[in-house]
Design a protein around this motif. Structure first.
Motif, mmCIF file in Angstrom:
data_model
loop_
_atom_site.group_PDB
_atom_site.id
_atom_site.type_symbol
_atom_site.label_atom_id
_atom_site.label_comp_id
_atom_site.label_asym_id
_atom_site.label_seq_id
_atom_site.Cartn_x
_atom_site.Cartn_y
_atom_site.Cartn_z
ATOM 1 N N GLU A 1 -38.416 5.896 56.423
ATOM 2 C CA GLU A 1 -38.064 6.864 57.459
ATOM 3 C C GLU A 1 -37.394 8.094 56.831
ATOM 4 N N PHE A 2 -36.556 7.860 55.835
ATOM 5 C CA PHE A 2 -35.891 8.965 55.146
ATOM 6 C C PHE A 2 -36.913 9.823 54.393
ATOM 7 N N TYR A 3 -37.888 9.170 53.766
ATOM 8 C CA TYR A 3 -38.942 9.898 53.053
ATOM 9 C C TYR A 3 -39.748 10.755 54.030
ATOM 10 N N ARG A 4 -40.087 10.185 55.185
ATOM 11 C CA ARG A 4 -40.852 10.940 56.194
ATOM 12 C C ARG A 4 -40.054 12.140 56.679
ATOM 13 N N TYR A 5 -38.750 11.966 56.776
ATOM 14 C CA TYR A 5 -37.894 13.073 57.213
ATOM 15 C C TYR A 5 -37.888 14.194 56.172
ATOM 16 N N LEU A 6 -37.765 13.803 54.897
ATOM 17 C CA LEU A 6 -37.713 14.805 53.828
ATOM 18 C C LEU A 6 -39.064 15.479 53.616
ATOM 19 N N TYR A 7 -40.141 14.695 53.713
ATOM 20 C CA TYR A 7 -41.484 15.201 53.404
ATOM 21 C C TYR A 7 -42.446 14.824 54.527
ATOM 22 N N PRO A 8 -42.363 15.525 55.656
ATOM 23 C CA PRO A 8 -43.233 15.173 56.787
ATOM 24 C C PRO A 8 -44.706 15.395 56.450
ATOM 25 N N PHE A 9 -45.544 14.599 57.093
ATOM 26 C CA PHE A 9 -47.015 14.707 56.966
ATOM 27 C C PHE A 9 -47.527 14.381 55.567
ATOM 28 N N GLN A 10 -46.754 13.604 54.818
ATOM 29 C CA GLN A 10 -47.200 13.161 53.495
ATOM 30 C C GLN A 10 -47.541 11.676 53.546
ATOM 31 N N GLU A 11 -48.391 11.244 52.598
ATOM 32 C CA GLU A 11 -48.686 9.818 52.506
ATOM 33 C C GLU A 11 -47.418 9.042 52.139
ATOM 34 N N GLU A 12 -47.406 7.774 52.511
ATOM 35 C CA GLU A 12 -46.232 6.942 52.219
ATOM 36 C C GLU A 12 -46.027 6.847 50.708
ATOM 37 N N PRO A 13 -44.774 6.778 50.251
ATOM 38 C CA PRO A 13 -44.516 6.657 48.814
ATOM 39 C C PRO A 13 -44.908 5.267 48.305
ATOM 40 N N LEU A 14 -45.067 5.165 47.003
ATOM 41 C CA LEU A 14 -45.452 3.888 46.382
ATOM 42 C C LEU A 14 -44.253 2.950 46.261
ATOM 43 N N LEU A 15 -43.142 3.483 45.789
ATOM 44 C CA LEU A 15 -41.906 2.710 45.650
ATOM 45 C C LEU A 15 -40.772 3.693 45.439
ATOM 46 N N TRP A 16 -39.571 3.198 45.352
ATOM 47 C CA TRP A 16 -38.408 4.087 45.223
ATOM 48 C C TRP A 16 -37.347 3.451 44.342
ATOM 49 N N VAL A 17 -36.446 4.301 43.860
ATOM 50 C CA VAL A 17 -35.336 3.885 43.001
ATOM 51 C C VAL A 17 -34.053 4.395 43.636
ATOM 52 N N HIS A 18 -33.091 3.505 43.853
ATOM 53 C CA HIS A 18 -31.810 3.895 44.440
ATOM 54 C C HIS A 18 -30.802 4.039 43.305
ATOM 55 N N LEU A 19 -30.268 5.247 43.141
ATOM 56 C CA LEU A 19 -29.289 5.528 42.084
ATOM 57 C C LEU A 19 -27.883 5.414 42.653
ATOM 58 N N ASN A 20 -27.014 4.758 41.898
ATOM 59 C CA ASN A 20 -25.648 4.593 42.408
ATOM 60 C C ASN A 20 -24.716 4.234 41.252
ATOM 61 N N THR A 21 -24.020 5.239 40.717
ATOM 62 C CA THR A 21 -23.068 4.968 39.644
ATOM 63 C C THR A 21 -21.875 5.915 39.779
ATOM 64 N N ASP A 22 -20.708 5.448 39.375
ATOM 65 C CA ASP A 22 -19.534 6.324 39.409
ATOM 66 C C ASP A 22 -18.845 6.389 38.043
ATOM 67 N N TYR A 23 -19.493 5.840 37.010
ATOM 68 C CA TYR A 23 -18.924 5.933 35.677
ATOM 69 C C TYR A 23 -20.055 5.942 34.647
ATOM 70 N N PRO A 24 -20.017 6.805 33.658
ATOM 71 C CA PRO A 24 -18.982 7.795 33.323
ATOM 72 C C PRO A 24 -19.138 9.112 34.106
ATOM 73 N N PHE A 25 -20.017 9.135 35.054
ATOM 74 C CA PHE A 25 -20.188 10.291 35.933
ATOM 75 C C PHE A 25 -20.595 9.744 37.291
ATOM 76 N N VAL A 26 -20.522 10.603 38.304
ATOM 77 C CA VAL A 26 -20.878 10.185 39.661
ATOM 78 C C VAL A 26 -22.288 10.677 39.982
ATOM 79 N N VAL A 27 -23.184 9.748 40.260
ATOM 80 C CA VAL A 27 -24.546 10.101 40.684
ATOM 81 C C VAL A 27 -24.973 9.129 41.776
ATOM 82 N N ASN A 28 -25.419 9.675 42.886
ATOM 83 C CA ASN A 28 -26.057 8.888 43.938
ATOM 84 C C ASN A 28 -27.404 9.527 44.224
ATOM 85 N N GLY A 29 -28.321 8.743 44.712
ATOM 86 C CA GLY A 29 -29.611 9.335 45.059
ATOM 87 C C GLY A 29 -30.661 8.296 45.348
ATOM 88 N N ILE A 30 -31.769 8.771 45.897
ATOM 89 C CA ILE A 30 -32.957 7.940 46.103
ATOM 90 C C ILE A 30 -34.135 8.749 45.592
#
Length: 661
Positions: free
Chosen positions: A233-262
């Motif tokens: 649903e989040f992918y459809r929101y970001l990229y409407p009218f696109q084919e479904e993605p194949l897979l995804w990677v969830h990023l989540n770290t707070d050391y030694p730097f802070v990065v979150n993302g999908i």
């Protein structure tokens, strides 16, 4: 009348900051709204912090930001119910632009909570003057007994600070818009900007009482709290009218730097521009840029999704970003997480990995070529479609227990494997081990399943396994593989024929006493005369087969080194590679058509002048055999196709004439 607390000049290090703001600091005027909303969220987060620290015991209320438009007065206001400011704080943070309140505040309360400070109520606030003729700030601090104050500035270095009768804690920033900036009084424009920049900020943003931001940022959630449908649903929101993605990677770290993302792997189109990124860069849920090209490795640019980090420096040059040590470490982290995700899929769900490989393969190969660390991560999961009929190498699928019709007894049912009926895939290592006894350290490959079908079939019939390397990146990737496997020879199926495919034709070596030539020599001379192509190399061989009629009468071979040289030259000149004039026509002496052709042409080689009807037909058939062989390699242009059709009609006419006499 309000008491004037102070009048004076803004303390800055240049004579006038506003021309700098308008011409240099921000290229897009619309950024001002992002900055004001960021500051408002910042003020609300600060109130939470002092509450956690026990310094505020009042009623905080539900946090919210209100945007108010007044077309008559030409004003736009952004109000928050956050921490507010005292007169001293207004002087410090608004009049001394070089100061950043957020840095000082974080330092003081950094141990109280994990809440992040988004804005810096300082330089960002001054972006308002890009669109406003006058900016006013009305604010009341959370501090007990604080006096509300009103600050005003018309874009010069002069300001006024007065007492205010404001009774509600928080801050309202009111912009009286310049005549050329009145578009920001339109509700649709404000909604558009909030959706672009502030949609995922953790505070409700309201316009005329209606909440206009989504508020929830999925990448800030724990992966355990998100379902497959949440990600889609989040992918459809970001990229409407696109084919479904194949897979995804969830990023989540707070050391030694802070990065979150999908990050999502999309289905790739052949015309995808791998040099342009579509990943959205956020800083504390505030949209910053559609351009992440300096933050992520080049080979991951075709990925889509969101990266959110407070450790990526903003408003700096691209060259600075590329050379920043933290940014490089973040890029390495992202690449490693992507590699880990692919290995996890390969290990846990090989069928799904194979299903996605046509698209995933481009990422993996491009990454292997461009990033040594990533190459080492994925070198064991590079797979290739193969002509071999291999048993599925998927991991064992957990058995499914179902209740039988007899009652309470349960029986185990093994799901049918989709991979078992689909194409086979293998790694280079598996291929080499499997074929060691037949052709050690040699890999046969095909780059176009359609045009090279004849060659693939020849190999298959003699038990030679062929790998398909037919994606648009494989031309470069084969060279990469040759460097990685320096002891292995990679041969395209149409470059030359392995000895396994050739049968010794003793009859072709017998000398004909009439011509003093072998049959092979006669054929070579016959084709040379009929085709009249000085750069064409003609070879005569007998193709091995249980059914000679099932083999082609002739095939065209493109010597590997010559073909690659031409492809490289074409690439350097940014042109399409032309079909090389120097190529090989291998005439199959075992085919009945070729044997009949010799009989048909008997006498034509030593004939001094003139040709019989059968000689002419033999010449036409030579040309026809050559054209058919060429068709497996390239399409005809308009003239070539016209000549081929005309000659086909002539050959058929001659043959039917002979058959009816």
């Amino acid at each position: 009348m309000a008491t004037i607390l102070e009048q004076g000049n803004i303390s800055i290090h240049t004579e006038n900051i506003f021309p700098i703001i308008k011409k240099w600091l921000y290229s897009d005027h619309e950024i001002f709204l992002r900055e004001l909303i960021s500051n408002a969220v910042d003020a609300i987060q600060k109130l939470k912090m002092v509450s956690y620290a026990g310094e505020f015991s009042g009623e905080a209320g539900e946090p919210e930001i209100q945007i108010t438009l007044d077309k008559d007065k030409k004003t736009l206001s952004v109000s928050d119910n956050g921490i507010g400011m005292t007169a001293e704080e207004v002087k410090k943070y608004l009049n001394q632009v070089a100061f950043s309140s957020a840095e000082e505040f974080v330092e003081k309360y950094k141990n109280s909570t994990d809440q992040q400070i988004i804005g810096h109520f300082g330089l960002g606030f001054y972006s308002s003057f890009m669109v406003a003729a006058r900016v006013e700030v009305d604010t009341l601090s959370y501090r007990e007994g604080a006096q509300a104050v009103h600050w005003s500035c018309d874009g010069s270095t002069e300001f006024s600070l007065e007492e205010s009768d404001r009774a509600q804690r928080g801050t309202t920033v009111t912009l009286t818009l310049q005549e050329e900036e009145l578009e920001y009084l339109e509700p649709y424009r404000i909604k558009q900007l909030v959706k672009t920049y502030c949609d995922f900020m953790p505070v409700p943003i309201k316009l005329d009482g209606e909440q206009i931001n989504r508020q929830k940022a999925p990448w800030k959630e724990s992966p355990n709290n998100l379902t497959k449908e949440d990600y889609l649903e989040f992918y459809r929101y970001l990229y409407p009218f696109q084919e479904e993605p194949l897979l995804w990677v969830h990023l989540n770290t707070d050391y030694p730097f802070v990065v979150n993302g999908i990050l999502y792997f999309p289905k790739l189109k052949p015309d995808v521009d791998v040099t342009k990124g579509q990943i959205k860069l956020f800083c504390n849920q505030v949209f910053v840029s559609d351009n992440c090209e300096e933050v992520i490795p080049r080979f991951l640019l075709p990925l889509r999704g969101v990266i959110d980090s407070v450790d990526i420096p903003l408003n700096v040059s691209r060259s600075f970003l590329q050379n920043d040590r933290t940014v490089r470490r973040i890029a390495d982290y992202i690449a490693k997480k992507v590699g880990d995700r692919l290995k996890e899929l390969y290990r846990d769900n090989r069928e799904e990995y194979v299903r996605c490989w046509q698209d995933l393969g481009t990422f993996v190969k491009f990454g292997s070529i461009n990033d040594d660390k990533f190459k080492k991560q994925v070198e064991d999961i590079l797979i290739y479609r193969s002509t071999a009929e291999l048993k599925p190498t998927t991991t064992e699928t957990p058995a499914v227990e179902v209740q039988s019709e007899e009652g309470d007894a349960w029986q185990t049912v093994s799901p049918a494997s989709e991979a078992s009926s689909g194409p086979s895939y293998t790694t280079i290592k598996e291929y080499l081990e499997r074929n060691q006894s037949r052709h050690e350290n040699r890999v046969f490959y095909c780059t176009d399943e359609v045009t090279q079908a004849t060659y693939v079939e020849l190999h298959k019939k003699q038990g030679l396994e062929v790998l398909f390397m037919d994606s648009f990146i494989d031309t470069h990737f084969i060279s990469f593989l040759e460097r990685e496997y320096s002891e292995v020879k990679f041969s395209r199926v149409d470059s030359d024929l392995d000895d396994t495919l050739i049968e010794k034709d003793q009859a072709a070596d017998i000398v004909d006493p009439k011509t003093n030539q072998t049959r092979g020599e006669q054929l070579k001379e016959l084709f040379q005369k009929a085709l009249n192509r000085p750069k064409l190399i003609i070879r005569t061989e007998s193709l091995k087969s249980d059914d000679p009629k099932g083999t082609p009468p002739a095939i065209v071979l493109l010597p590997e080194a010559l073909r690659r040289l031409q492809e490289m030259n074409a690439l350097m000149q940014q042109q399409l590679a032309q079909f090389p004039e120097e190529h090989v026509l291998l005439v199959n002496t075992a085919h009945p058509l070729i044997q009949n052709l010799i009989n048909l042409s008997q006498g034509s080689i030593i004939q001094a002048e003139g040709q019989s009807a059968s000689n002419e037909l033999a010449d036409m058939i030579c040309q026809h055999v050559y054209d058919l062989a060429l068709m497996s390699q390239k399409g005809f242009d308009a003239e070539g196709m016209k000549a081929f059709v005309e000659r086909s009609n002539q050959v058929l006419t001659r043959l039917t004439e002979q058959a009816t006499h």
